[in-house]
Design an enzyme around this catalytic site. Structure first.
Site, mmCIF file in Angstrom:
data_model
loop_
_atom_site.group_PDB
_atom_site.id
_atom_site.type_symbol
_atom_site.label_atom_id
_atom_site.label_comp_id
_atom_site.label_asym_id
_atom_site.label_seq_id
_atom_site.Cartn_x
_atom_site.Cartn_y
_atom_site.Cartn_z
ATOM 1 C CG PHE A 53 -0.456 0.548 2.470
ATOM 2 C CD1 PHE A 53 -0.407 1.910 2.692
ATOM 3 C CD2 PHE A 53 0.003 -0.296 3.478
ATOM 4 C CE1 PHE A 53 0.095 2.430 3.878
ATOM 5 C CE2 PHE A 53 0.510 0.209 4.659
ATOM 6 C CZ PHE A 53 0.556 1.576 4.860
ATOM 7 C CE LYS A 54 4.988 0.912 4.867
ATOM 8 N NZ LYS A 54 4.175 -0.295 5.170
#
Ligand SMILES: *Cc1c(COP(=O)(O)O)cnc(C)c1O
Length: 405
Positions: free
Chosen positions: A108-109
């Site tokens: 998700f980063k």
């Protein structure tokens, strides 16, 4: 919009300055002086990149033009391999899963770091400068940061990761990159040891005066602000008319869930933020009874959440202390020196108005992965599963629950 440090309200900075510095010299973290308001009703029907513009522009309008920011954001999110960028999955009974794994490294980063990479390059070109980016990782951040910064001229990136404590896929994502501006370093120790090295560098003023260095850890404000976008986005994806929403957020360094808090301050009608830790449960103990006590780090099935010192929690404490930077400095110094601090009841109560907290064991993670696979035909990774265990507890609530995957 000006920015202040959580430990010094007087030293005001621009967006450009705080993004390039990463962290202030006084050991605190940068926060905006005020919270800009962005009303959800004006945002229906926007594409992800356009929504990102509406959320991010108020934070950086003194440093980037309208057009330049639009360009950066269009380029950032066109690389994501899902037409919705961050699709919201409806599993019934007012339960939703927000999928945040469509960036280049599947973490998700990517949603924040792909933006940060382009932002850095833009700001450096404007100033004609070079910078070294340093960061610590338990896996996801390193892979995502390396992908975001490789091939960027004017930038060298150095990533520290704990030797033999990241997944094999991520070790390869980090150590098989051929670009000459990427430097990956294995450290004997755990994630906190890597993080300590980074923090030490930022306390060494003499060293800092000689080099131009910045960080990509989630202490960089530009990352937080890019994460605010998908909270708004998921609210807007819910097809019914709703007036409140809950989020469930697997938590490590407190960056992602703090972005939820920022969304709430900006006007997104969030009922509660439910933060979930694994067996490294210091945040759960802090929220439930004020016990900020560092314990030995456990190695779990969700290594990106194997953290004892959650850097971004300082930003929340600052908020819950009504921005009293002196009191905050006292608490943080005592916590770092003694490894523990017992928060006063009134502070704990303030935290509880915003957050519910949970801790999930490895055994529960396995159970929940199996349950979601059997019941919903949904295959979750162990980090996602910590959140899903809380989602599963919330049948037929009045307001929707969105769990971040
Ligand atoms: C980084 C990460 C977390 C923790 O997020 P924070 O912003 O550090 O709280 C949780 N899950 C996954 C998969 C991650 O990569």
């Amino acid at each position: 919009m000006k920015y202040i440090s959580t430990r010094n309200l007087r030293n005001k900075k621009t967006f450009q300055e705080i993004v390039m510095e990463g962290m202030p010299f006084d050991g605190g973290l940068y926060v905006p002086e005020v919270w800009p308001k962005v009303d959800v009703v004006d945002l229906r029907e926007l594409k992800y990149a356009d929504l990102a513009f509406e959320i991010i522009y108020p934070y950086c309008s003194d440093s980037i033009s309208h057009e330049d920011l639009r360009n950066i954001l269009d380029n950032t999110y066109k690389e994501f391999h899902h037409p919705k960028t961050a699709p919201l999955i409806d599993i019934g009974q007012n339960k939703y899963i927000l999928e945040l794994f469509y960036g280049p490294t599947f973490a998700f980063k990517d949603y924040a770091l792909q933006f940060l990479g382009r932002l850095f390059q833009f700001l450096l070109n404007k100033e004609g400068k070079k910078v070294a980016i340093i960061g610590a990782t338990s896996g996801d951040t390193g892979s995502a940061a390396i992908d975001a910064f490789k091939l960027k001229s004017n930038i060298d990136i150095f990533i520290l990761y704990p030797h033999e404590k990241v997944s094999e896929v991520q070790r390869r994502q980090m150590t098989t990159v051929v670009e000459s501006n990427v430097h990956t370093i294995a450290v004997r120790g755990d994630f906190d040891d890597c993080q300590k090295i980074i923090k030490k560098i930022f306390f060494d003023k003499e060293f800092l005066s000689k080099v131009n260095i910045s960080t990509v850890n989630s202490i960089n404000w530009a990352r937080i602000v890019a994460q605010v976008v998908y909270y708004y986005w998921s609210f807007l994806q819910i097809p019914k008319n709703i007036n409140k929403v809950n989020f469930i957020v697997p938590t490590g360094n407190f960056g992602n869930v703090f972005a939820g808090y920022v969304a709430k301050k900006m006007g997104l009608p969030i009922e509660k933020l439910h933060l979930v830790t694994n067996e490294n449960d210091i945040l759960h103990r802090t929220i439930s009874n004020g016990e900020m006590i560092i314990k030995d780090l456990q190695k779990t099935y969700s290594p990106s959440m194997d953290i004892q010192i959650s850097s971004n929690f300082e930003r929340q404490l600052f908020e819950s202390l009504d921005r009293d930077s002196e009191k905050l400095s006292l608490i943080m110094n005592s916590f770092i020196e003694q490894g523990s601090y017992k928060l006063e009841t009134n502070i704990v109560n303030k935290l509880k108005e915003i957050y519910d907290s949970y801790s999930v064991t490895d055994a529960e993670i396995l159970k929940i992965i199996k349950l979601y696979n059997d019941k919903y035909k949904y295959l979750a990774d162990p980090h996602t599963a910590t959140g899903l265990s809380v989602l599963e507890k919330n049948d037929n609530r009045d307001h929707p629950f969105v769990s971040l995957a």
